[in-house]
Write a protein that holds these residues in place. Structure first.
Motif, PDB file in Angstrom:
ATOM      1  N   SER A 104       0.840  -1.198   0.000  1.00 38.78           N
ATOM      2  CA  SER A 104       0.000   0.000   0.000  1.00 38.78           C
ATOM      3  C   SER A 104       0.873   1.244   0.000  1.00 38.78           C
ATOM      4  CB  SER A 104      -0.916   0.016   1.234  1.00 38.78           C
ATOM      5  OG  SER A 104      -1.656   1.223   1.284  1.00 38.78           O
ATOM      6  N   ASP A 126     -14.651  -2.304   7.208  1.00 37.39           N
ATOM      7  CA  ASP A 126     -13.726  -2.504   6.090  1.00 37.39           C
ATOM      8  C   ASP A 126     -13.024  -3.851   6.168  1.00 37.39           C
ATOM      9  OD1 ASP A 126     -14.174  -0.249   4.597  1.00 37.39           O
ATOM     10  OD2 ASP A 126     -12.701   0.969   5.638  1.00 37.39           O
ATOM     11  N   LYS A 130     -12.966   8.670   4.316  1.00 45.67           N
ATOM     12  CA  LYS A 130     -11.940   7.916   3.595  1.00 45.67           C
ATOM     13  C   LYS A 130     -11.309   8.748   2.484  1.00 45.67           C
ATOM     14  CE  LYS A 130     -12.536   3.498   2.908  1.00 45.67           C
ATOM     15  NZ  LYS A 130     -13.049   2.165   2.586  1.00 45.67           N
ATOM     16  N   ARG A 165      -7.400   9.704   2.223  1.00 44.43           N
ATOM     17  CA  ARG A 165      -6.644   9.315   1.034  1.00 44.43           C
ATOM     18  C   ARG A 165      -5.931  10.520   0.412  1.00 44.43           C
ATOM     19  NH1 ARG A 165     -10.247   6.430  -0.776  1.00 44.43           N
ATOM     20  NH2 ARG A 165      -9.476   4.388  -0.167  1.00 44.43           N
ATOM     21  N   ASP A 187      -8.137  -1.446   0.727  1.00 44.75           N
ATOM     22  CA  ASP A 187      -7.578  -0.848  -0.491  1.00 44.75           C
ATOM     23  C   ASP A 187      -6.641  -1.810  -1.210  1.00 44.75           C
ATOM     24  OD1 ASP A 187      -8.949   1.485  -0.174  1.00 44.75           O
ATOM     25  OD2 ASP A 187      -7.175   2.778  -0.234  1.00 44.75           O
ATOM     26  N   GLY A 212      -7.591  -3.141  -4.882  1.00 46.12           N
ATOM     27  CA  GLY A 212      -6.845  -2.256  -5.763  1.00 46.12           C
ATOM     28  C   GLY A 212      -6.292  -2.912  -7.004  1.00 46.12           C
TER      29      GLY A 212
END
Length: 971
Positions: free
Chosen positions: A72, A118, A184, A188, A201, A205
């Motif tokens: 990430s 999440d 969020k 971000r 994510d 992603g």
């Protein structure tokens, strides 16, 4: 115990190591071993080294959190900054003006809900829409009491009306999905995330560029949906292998410990053979299990020495573990390790909150907040004392103790920064420079960044200066605690001082930017500071895979021990405080696969059973006390063992008892031996107070006047106690007649300056008084006015003396003793019969008056001292007798003298006469009672100095309740 047999016993990680060497020995360098936590990696690495027949590449060891973060570009934000950004999104979406202070506590709960959503790949739009649909019900009956209480704490201006509460609940939840989305997006834009957001994510992603050829997942239990997505992706690429740690005992459908692993074995096949009894069938392999009940937590800890020595358990080193279900026991546990244990590994860190530096920081913050009086522009004495009395004060200034004694001797209740700047250290600590800002910027006027820099400077000074004054064996903890505190403060400074709560990094020119320090109050700052300190630990350094292991429950995952002692295995500790506190109702959580209280119980059930499964020698201790927060109940998992274990597996039960039963304190007398008589013979003068003390309780007299054990006399600057109140009134009453041309306010200034602040005599400057002191001043002024009005009624009278000392010598059986004290006021009046007489007046400002006595011997009866305040009467009669025949200064002709107790609060009574009465008749001539009084007094004093009469105890519970020595005699 057979050490060789113990060493031959195969642990789960040894089985994993053997399998890895067999399958991937030449490919270890391209392999990552993923654990739920870091601890197990050390033991697996040791197992690989021991089982390998030659050099081998070590695999990479990472945690599941590391694996996600490797893939990430986002950074997990500081929790404080995360809440501040969440607050920004909340106010933006809802239009609420709720400040960050009020938002912070329930914002943490909201963040936890978003994180769980999440990690379990929940659809926020569906979840929050369903919550709204659920609230179409007419009542809130589906919410439990805790959930309603959370809502009530959250909503401003709520009422007990369910309809209004429902309306506000719906209004919030109709915006919740938008808050979630905006929050969020806000994170971000800053390159930040909370953990669940980062995990999600990564798996959503697109293609993940994995860093290793192979991932071995070892010892997992619960796997959240976001982790399942990653596991499945790796498995589909042929890059994942799985090693499961369990026992067949709890894999049946009836035991919650195996609820998760039962789901995963088919989906993520085990690399180890599930039919291998040596790995997966150990729970019922004839292990020794003992349950130990203890009446206290500390007694459990003291049991450690016995347990380690028994059968030489301590000799098996790292195969022996002490597990704390309550990690607050750590300090006690460490001190109870016997000297035979040469190597000890403590996995749980030492709590920073239990170190002196933590208490110093708390007192420093208090000094600058509650300890600062803005009106006087000075620090309050009580808070200054707290800092100067701290054990680390000597690291701040070598003069700390000297300054402490000086300012308390002078009774300086308000100390300006310049008063305290005796050296560089004190000047730094008692500084206000830069600490405050314009109240138009911040309502409370505090600059939090300046305060943090100040705290860091003081901690640094303590750390640098403290080495020379710290015992050698304490230096590591001292250094590490100071370092951790400094690092923590610096991190908080970075977060508070630079964390953005508006605008974007890309557009500094057009968006206003503020720091968190501008939006939280000093009180929230204190709360945050203490919260962070309370959750910070100081790691112990050493060889982690050697020696007896001391750890918390979470550190035991994937580890096996032969001997295991589990402490404080009580309900509430095991499982650990599980609850379902959330803004998302339980029904919705269960429906969408979010974490519920059942999930948490299942996780702890697995921890409990996995600790036991391969151990051959298990001891589980629990506390039976119901005091405080303890339930006194053994864990539900212990009860489950008792029910489910086969009859062939007996569980021993032992109850701990203190080896020494504390002997009850039995009230005793003090015999007048040679040492006591030597001390007693040094007394040459006795005051009425001392004599009354002896008559009240011989033991109290012994402690105070013979042993000379004094009561603490530290005046609180916020209060004026009864003794100080009386002293100020007495001095003001004296000045009232000494200086009749002075106004009462000036007289009060002098009295307060002399008695309360210890200033020089006759200082007329108006003292700086706080609110409570001003109230006391007003009361004393009113008393003085009442005294003046009373004296006006006397007509022709004359005040002869104030605060004058009188004494007389009495010849006893074997000695001569002086008795006497100080008369508050001596006056001459021309009222009553005889018309003219001297009065010995004793002022009394209290509410309780003396009772009427029927004979002189009443004042020598202990029960009358507390019952009728005979001690007041005794003192006035004694002074009157002395004045009648011994005072040649004010009564050379030995005129008639009468004793009087002037109770100020009684002066409004019609025809009030303070003269002491006997049989309800005023004593206008003390000489009538002189012989009887002196005879009884001599008898009492002869008894006092008689070596054959011990010091005894009072039988009056009223005396004992207020006695400062009551804990010493045990009465």
């Amino acid at each position: 115990m057979n050490n060789e047999q113990n060493k031959a016993m195969k642990t789960f990680l040894e089985s994993v190591a053997a399998d890895m060497l067999q399958k991937y020995k030449s490919e270890m360098g391209h392999t990552a071993v993923v654990f739920p936590n870091k601890r197990a990696a050390l033991f697996l690495n040791r197992a690989i080294a021991r089982l390998s027949d030659g050099p081998v590449w070590s695999p990479a060891y990472i945690t599941i959190s590391d694996l996600f973060r490797q893939h990430s570009t986002l950074t997990v934000a500081d929790p404080i900054l995360t809440i501040a950004i969440l607050h920004e999104s909340y106010t933006k979406i809802t239009g609420s003006n709720e400040d960050l202070d009020r938002f912070f506590s329930w914002g943490q709960l909201l963040l936890s809900d978003f994180d769980d959503l999440d990690k379990n790949m929940g659809d926020a739009r569906k979840i929050f829409r369903n919550v709204s649909d659920l609230h179409e019900l007419d009542t809130l009956s589906y919410l439990d009491e805790d959930e309603i209480n959370i809502l009530r704490r959250f909503f401003k201006n709520f009422t007990a009306d369910d309809t209004l509460l429902k309306e506000k609940f719906l209004r919030l939840w109709s915006k919740m999905a938008d808050i979630y989305t905006d929050f969020k997006d806000n994170l971000r834009r800053r390159g930040l995330a909370y953990e669940g957001m980062l995990y999600r994510d990564v798996v959503e992603g697109g293609e993940i560029p994995y860093l290793y050829e192979r991932y071995l997942f070892v010892g997992f239990n619960v796997i959240q949906k976001v982790e399942q997505r990653l596991f499945s992706d790796l498995k589909s690429k042929g890059m994942a292998r799985f090693y499961w740690d369990y026992d067949r005992y709890y894999m049946g459908s009836g035991n919650e410990a195996g609820v998760y692993i039962r789901q995963w074995l088919d989906k993520y096949p085990n690399e180890l053979r599930n039919d291998d009894d040596s790995i997966y069938d150990n729970m019922l392999s004839g292990k020794k299990i003992d349950f130990v009940s203890s009446p206290t937590e500390n007694l459990q800890a003291r049991f450690i020495s016995t347990w380690l020595r028994e059968n030489d358990r301590y000799k098996d080193g790292s195969r022996t573990a002490i597990v704390m279900c309550d990690e607050n026991l750590l300090q006690t546990v460490v001190h109870c390790i016997p000297p035979e244990v040469k190597e000890l590994n403590v996995t749980t860190g030492y709590p920073l909150k239990q170190t002196p530096i933590a208490s110093l920081v708390a007192q420093l913050i208090s000094l600058q907040t509650r300890g600062w009086d803005d009106k006087h522009r000075a620090f309050r004495l009580h808070h200054v004392n707290s800092v100067l009395r701290h054990p680390y004060a000597r690291h701040i200034s070598p003069s700390a103790q000297e300054i402490y004694q000086e300012i308390n001797k002078e009774k300086r209740f308000y100390l300006r920064p310049t008063d305290m700047a005796k050296d560089d250290g004190l000047a730094e600590v008692f500084s206000r420079e830069g600490m405050t800002i314009d109240t138009t910027v911040r309502a409370d006027g505090y600059d939090l960044t300046a305060m943090l820099r100040w705290l860091m400077a003081v901690v640094k000074r303590v750390a640098v200066n403290g080495i020379a004054h710290t015992a050698k064996h304490d230096i590591p903890l001292f250094q590490e605690s100071c370092f951790r505190m400094y690092k923590l403060l610096n991190s908080l400074l970075t977060t508070i001082g630079t964390g953005r709560t508006s605008g974007t990094p890309e557009d500094d020119s057009t968006a206003p930017v503020s720091t968190i320090g501008d939006t939280i109050s000093i009180y929230t700052f204190q709360h945050l500071m203490m919260q962070i300190i309370n959750t910070t630990s100081i790691p112990f350094h050493g060889e982690p895979v050697k020696g007896v292991q001391v750890m918390g429950v979470l550190e035991t995952r994937n580890l096996d021990f032969d001997h295991i002692l589990i402490l404080s295995c009580n309900e509430g500790n095991m499982p650990k405080g599980v609850d379902d506190t959330s803004f998302i109702p339980h029904a919705i959580r269960a429906a969408y696969g979010l974490t519920t209280v059942d999930n948490k119980v299942a996780v702890y059930s697995y921890y409990f059973h996995s600790m036991l499964q391969r151990a051959s020698d298990v001891t589980i201790a629990y506390n039976t006390s119901t005091e405080g927060a303890s339930s006194g109940e053994m864990s539900r998992f212990m009860l489950q063992l008792m029910v489910e274990m086969p009859k062939s597996q007996t569980i021993g039960k032992t109850a701990l008892q203190a080896g020494q039963i504390p002997a009850p304190m039995i009230p005793e007398v003090v015999v007048k031996d040679d040492d006591v008589m030597t001390a007693l013979n040094t007394i040459k003068k006795l005051s009425p107070t001392a004599i009354n003390t002896y008559m009240r309780c011989g033991m109290q007299f012994f402690y105070k006047y013979v042993a000379q054990i004094r009561e603490l006399d530290e005046q609180d600057e916020d209060e004026i106690d009864n003794k100080m109140f009386g002293n100020i009134f007495h001095r003001a009453a004296e000045l009232l007649y000494e200086r009749p041309r002075k106004d009462i306010d000036t007289i009060l200034n002098i009295a307060f300056n002399e008695e309360l602040f210890g200033l020089k005599t006759n200082t007329e400057a108006e003292p700086q008084l706080n609110g409570i002191q001003l109230i006391n001043r007003s009361v004393i002024k009113r008393y003085l006015m009442m005294l003046i009005e009373l004296d006006k009624q006397l007509g022709d009278f004359k005040v002869i003396a104030h605060e004058t000392d009188v004494a007389m010598r009495l010849k006893l059986n074997d000695r001569t003793i002086t008795v006497g004290g100080r008369i508050d006021r001596l006056d001459r009046v021309d009222i009553g019969t005889p018309r003219e007489r001297l009065r010995v007046v004793d002022y009394k400002t209290g509410t309780r008056t003396a009772g009427d006595i029927t004979a002189v011997d009443d004042v020598f009866r202990p029960e009358n001292i507390t019952g009728k305040h005979a001690d007041y009467i005794f003192q006035a009669m004694l002074y009157s007798i002395i004045e009648a025949e011994n005072d040649f200064t004010y009564n050379p002709n030995h005129d008639t003298v009468s004793p009087a107790l002037l109770f100020i609060q009684r002066t409004k009574v019609k025809d009030y006469d303070p003269t002491i009465t006997m049989n309800k008749q005023p004593i206008t001539d003390i000489s009538v009672h002189r012989d009887t009084f002196v005879r009884l007094l001599k008898e009492k004093l002869n008894e006092l100095f008689n070596p054959d009469v011990p010091f005894g105890l009072s039988n009056d519970p009223k005396v004992c309740r207020v006695c400062p020595y009551r804990l010493m005699c045990g009465k």
